[in-house]
Scaffold this motif. Structure first.
Motif, short mmCIF file in Angstrom:
data_model
loop_
_atom_site.label_atom_id
_atom_site.label_comp_id
_atom_site.label_asym_id
_atom_site.label_seq_id
_atom_site.Cartn_x
_atom_site.Cartn_y
_atom_site.Cartn_z
N ASN A 2 0.85 -1.18 0.00
CA ASN A 2 0.00 0.00 0.00
C ASN A 2 0.89 1.24 0.00
OD1 ASN A 2 -1.55 2.24 1.00
ND2 ASN A 2 -3.09 0.80 1.77
N LYS A 3 0.91 1.96 -1.12
CA LYS A 3 1.81 3.11 -1.23
C LYS A 3 1.46 4.23 -0.26
CE LYS A 3 3.67 2.79 -5.93
NZ LYS A 3 3.87 3.50 -7.21
N LYS A 4 0.19 4.35 0.07
CA LYS A 4 -0.21 5.41 1.01
C LYS A 4 0.36 5.13 2.39
CE LYS A 4 -4.16 8.03 2.75
NZ LYS A 4 -3.64 8.05 4.14
N ILE A 5 0.24 3.88 2.84
CA ILE A 5 0.79 3.52 4.15
C ILE A 5 2.29 3.73 4.17
CG2 ILE A 5 1.20 1.60 5.74
CD1 ILE A 5 -1.53 0.51 5.04
N PHE A 6 2.96 3.31 3.11
CA PHE A 6 4.41 3.48 3.04
C PHE A 6 4.78 4.96 3.06
CE2 PHE A 6 4.86 -0.87 2.75
CZ PHE A 6 6.12 -1.30 2.37
N LEU A 9 8.37 5.17 4.38
CA LEU A 9 9.02 3.88 4.12
C LEU A 9 9.34 3.73 2.63
CD1 LEU A 9 6.75 1.55 6.28
CD2 LEU A 9 9.02 2.45 6.89
N GLN A 10 10.40 3.01 2.34
CA GLN A 10 10.77 2.66 0.98
C GLN A 10 10.67 1.14 0.82
OE1 GLN A 10 11.43 4.84 -1.50
NE2 GLN A 10 10.98 6.47 -0.01
N PRO A 11 10.42 0.65 -0.41
CA PRO A 11 10.39 -0.80 -0.62
C PRO A 11 11.72 -1.42 -0.18
CG PRO A 11 9.54 0.35 -2.54
CD PRO A 11 10.13 1.40 -1.65
N PRO A 12 11.69 -2.48 0.59
CA PRO A 12 12.92 -3.10 1.09
C PRO A 12 13.73 -3.76 0.00
CG PRO A 12 11.03 -4.48 1.61
CD PRO A 12 10.48 -3.20 1.05
N LYS A 13 15.04 -3.77 0.17
CA LYS A 13 15.95 -4.39 -0.77
C LYS A 13 16.54 -5.69 -0.24
CE LYS A 13 15.60 -0.97 -3.73
NZ LYS A 13 14.85 -1.16 -5.01
N THR A 14 16.62 -5.82 1.07
CA THR A 14 17.16 -7.02 1.70
C THR A 14 16.17 -7.52 2.74
OG1 THR A 14 18.28 -5.86 3.51
CG2 THR A 14 19.50 -6.10 1.43
N ILE A 15 16.41 -8.70 3.27
CA ILE A 15 15.53 -9.24 4.30
C ILE A 15 15.58 -8.37 5.56
CG2 ILE A 15 15.16 -11.19 5.86
CD1 ILE A 15 15.89 -13.04 3.58
N ASP A 16 16.76 -7.90 5.93
CA ASP A 16 16.87 -7.02 7.10
C ASP A 16 16.06 -5.74 6.89
OD1 ASP A 16 18.44 -8.73 8.55
OD2 ASP A 16 20.34 -7.78 7.99
N GLU A 59 8.45 -3.76 11.23
CA GLU A 59 8.38 -3.23 12.60
C GLU A 59 7.72 -1.86 12.64
OE1 GLU A 59 9.30 -4.53 15.77
OE2 GLU A 59 9.06 -6.33 14.52
N LYS A 60 8.03 -1.01 11.67
CA LYS A 60 7.43 0.32 11.63
C LYS A 60 5.94 0.25 11.30
CE LYS A 60 11.74 2.72 10.49
NZ LYS A 60 12.47 3.55 9.50
N ALA A 79 -0.58 -3.75 5.33
CA ALA A 79 0.23 -2.93 4.42
C ALA A 79 0.72 -3.69 3.21
CB ALA A 79 1.42 -2.34 5.17
N MET A 80 0.84 -5.03 3.33
CA MET A 80 1.43 -5.83 2.24
C MET A 80 0.71 -7.16 2.11
SD MET A 80 5.44 -5.09 3.16
CE MET A 80 5.08 -4.65 4.87
N ILE A 81 0.81 -7.73 0.90
CA ILE A 81 0.26 -9.06 0.63
C ILE A 81 1.14 -9.73 -0.43
CG2 ILE A 81 -1.33 -8.20 -1.16
CD1 ILE A 81 -3.34 -10.36 -0.21
N MET A 82 1.40 -10.99 -0.24
CA MET A 82 2.17 -11.77 -1.23
C MET A 82 1.19 -12.45 -2.17
SD MET A 82 4.73 -13.40 -2.61
CE MET A 82 4.83 -14.89 -3.60
N GLN A 83 1.23 -12.05 -3.45
CA GLN A 83 0.30 -12.63 -4.42
C GLN A 83 0.87 -12.53 -5.83
OE1 GLN A 83 -2.41 -14.34 -4.91
NE2 GLN A 83 -2.71 -14.81 -2.75
N GLY A 84 0.08 -13.01 -6.79
CA GLY A 84 0.47 -13.00 -8.19
C GLY A 84 0.11 -11.68 -8.86
N ALA A 85 0.35 -11.62 -10.17
CA ALA A 85 0.21 -10.37 -10.92
C ALA A 85 -1.24 -9.94 -11.14
CB ALA A 85 0.90 -10.51 -12.28
#
Length: 458
Positions: free
Chosen positions: A179-183, A188-195, A202-203, A296-302
């Protein structure tokens, strides 16, 4: 596969190039004011099957089996378009849609093929049905010459050099939609690594939102999440990863990549990065949680952009733009898995074989397959089909495909279904709150060794 080192890299390069070109072309017209699909070309895609002389007045019912034709608008549009176009061929024919939503469809389909009661036209996944002789060889059908280079190498619609199905669209295997609004609200920026992702979660959690919503009551969602993480954890740094597993050089029971995925799931569960009811809600419910802004996020297909827009409209939720990022490994390595999600073929024992082939052929019409691709967020598989997408996030996807390593495989292509099922059961156990035990992977290894002969290498 004996010379996989050179051959596979060449195939991946070709697939990547074809995918990027196809997707770039498909999205080139996105700047139009209404975002609608382009009108059929003057040449008439797939018109071989709609000429007046092909019309047949025979009265019959043709059965079509599928697992994904639910109540989403683009699915209903697809079914209606197929029915209307088929009437121009066979005015007195009826289409019987044998739809069983979810993974139980495939168990039913296997049983139907075994008892010679399968539908005339079958949507499917995997290579087993072609190898077993259940599907008619469609290599001589008129639409085969129209397939893009990427589609010609799709592993589930082709086997042993022959074409057994029409791939409905080339699609990414899955990724994280946010969700770009929540980010934006949380800076927040899209994460690049698992950390990075753990810190983002957490945020989000501190803001009172669910970081990542899961609908693991539908086991295929757990399978998708798991398998796509294996793509980046395994294939990103080792193109031979799949074959090494198949050849026994890498053991499922002690593979560092698989353990890393399991341990990351465990960490996310422990830190409450998933919804507490992850195992008791299904995919549509998780989609509602995302559309409502509760997650804020969901793992899904296109298909997520179109599905989310529909969920927002139906639920009366506040609209928001969505973004996308792929699953990654600890160092930020990423691989994008690209293949067809659905393929459609003809039952080799159908008594309506010509009529079934005609139905598959008509699906290749611009006005039928292009809206389907748009709704699914998938790339066109036919060189003369143009798709115009409605959602800006797909421009981001184009850029990502251009920059990423694209592969046509998943770990499932190199291990038996029973072994993959054991891995899904292991991650489901972790998401339930049980501490990850490496011994849980031994069942996957045992099933691999027991059922290795069933693997159909891509």
């Amino acid at each position: 596969m004996k010379k996989e080192g050179t051959a596979v890299k060449a195939r991946w390069k070709l697939l990547t190039t074809a995918a990027v070109l196809a997707l770039s072309t498909a999205l080139a017209g996105c700047g139009g004011s209404n975002g609608q699909d382009a009108a059929p070309s003057a040449s008439g895609n797939g018109q071989q099957q709609t000429k007046a002389q092909d019309t047949n007045d025979k009265n019959f019912t043709i059965r079509v089996g599928a697992w994904f034709l639910d109540d989403r608008p683009h699915m209903q549009v697809f079914k209606k378009a197929v029915e209307e176009k088929y009437k121009t061929l066979y005015p007195n024919a009826q289409i019987q849609w044998d739809v069983v939503l979810g993974s139980t469809y495939f168990d039913k389909l296997r049983a139907q093929f075994a008892s010679d009661s399968a539908p005339d036209v079958v949507f499917y996944q995997g290579q087993e049905f072609a190898k077993s002789g259940n599907l008619e060889d469609l290599s001589d059908e008129p639409w085969v010459s129209r397939l893009t280079d990427g589609a010609k190498m799709d592993v589930q619609s082709h086997y042993n050099g022959n074409t057994y199905a029409l791939p409905m669209g080339m699609a990414i295997g899955g990724g994280v939609w946010y969700n770009k609004k929540i980010f934006a609200d949380l800076d927040l920026q899209p994460p690049k690594t698992i950390d990075d992702w753990m810190q983002v979660n957490e945020k989000v959690k501190a803001a009172g939102k669910v970081p990542v919503t899961l609908g693991f009551k539908d086991s295929w969602t757990a399978s998708m999440f798991l398998s796509q993480w294996f793509v980046s954890m395994g294939f990103s740094t080792d193109p031979q990863y799949g074959m090494k597993v198949y050849n026994g050089e890498i053991k499922l029971a002690d593979d560092p990549a698989i353990r890393n995925v399991m341990e990351t799931f465990e960490k996310m569960k422990k830190q409450e990065h998933f919804n507490k009811n992850a195992l008791s809600i299904d995919w549509p419910q998780s989609g509602q949680m995302f559309a409502s802004g509760d997650a804020a996020m969901i793992m899904q297909g296109a298909w997520m952009p179109g599905t989310n827009a529909d969920n927002i409209q139906k639920g009366g939720f506040e609209p928001f733009d969505i973004g996308f990022f792929p699953l990654m490994d600890d160092k930020g390595n990423v691989s994008i898995q690209l293949s067809s999600n659905e393929a459609v073929g003809v039952n080799a024992k159908s008594k309506l074989k010509k009529e079934a082939k005609d139905l598959v052929n008509l699906i290749t019409n611009q006005e039928i397959i292009a809206p389907f691709n748009k709704g699914e967020g998938s790339l066109a598989v036919l060189s003369d089909v143009t798709v115009q997408y409605d959602y800006p996030v797909l421009d981001e996807l184009v850029d990502l495909v251009n920059k990423s390593n694209v592969i046509p495989y998943r770990l499932q292509n190199f291990i038996p279904a029973s072994a993959h099922t054991s891995l899904v059961e292991a991650v489901t156990k972790v998401v339930s709150g049980v501490k990850f035990d490496p011994k849980d992977l031994e069942a996957a290894q045992d099933n691999f060794e027991k059922d290795k002969a069933t693997v159909i290498l891509p």
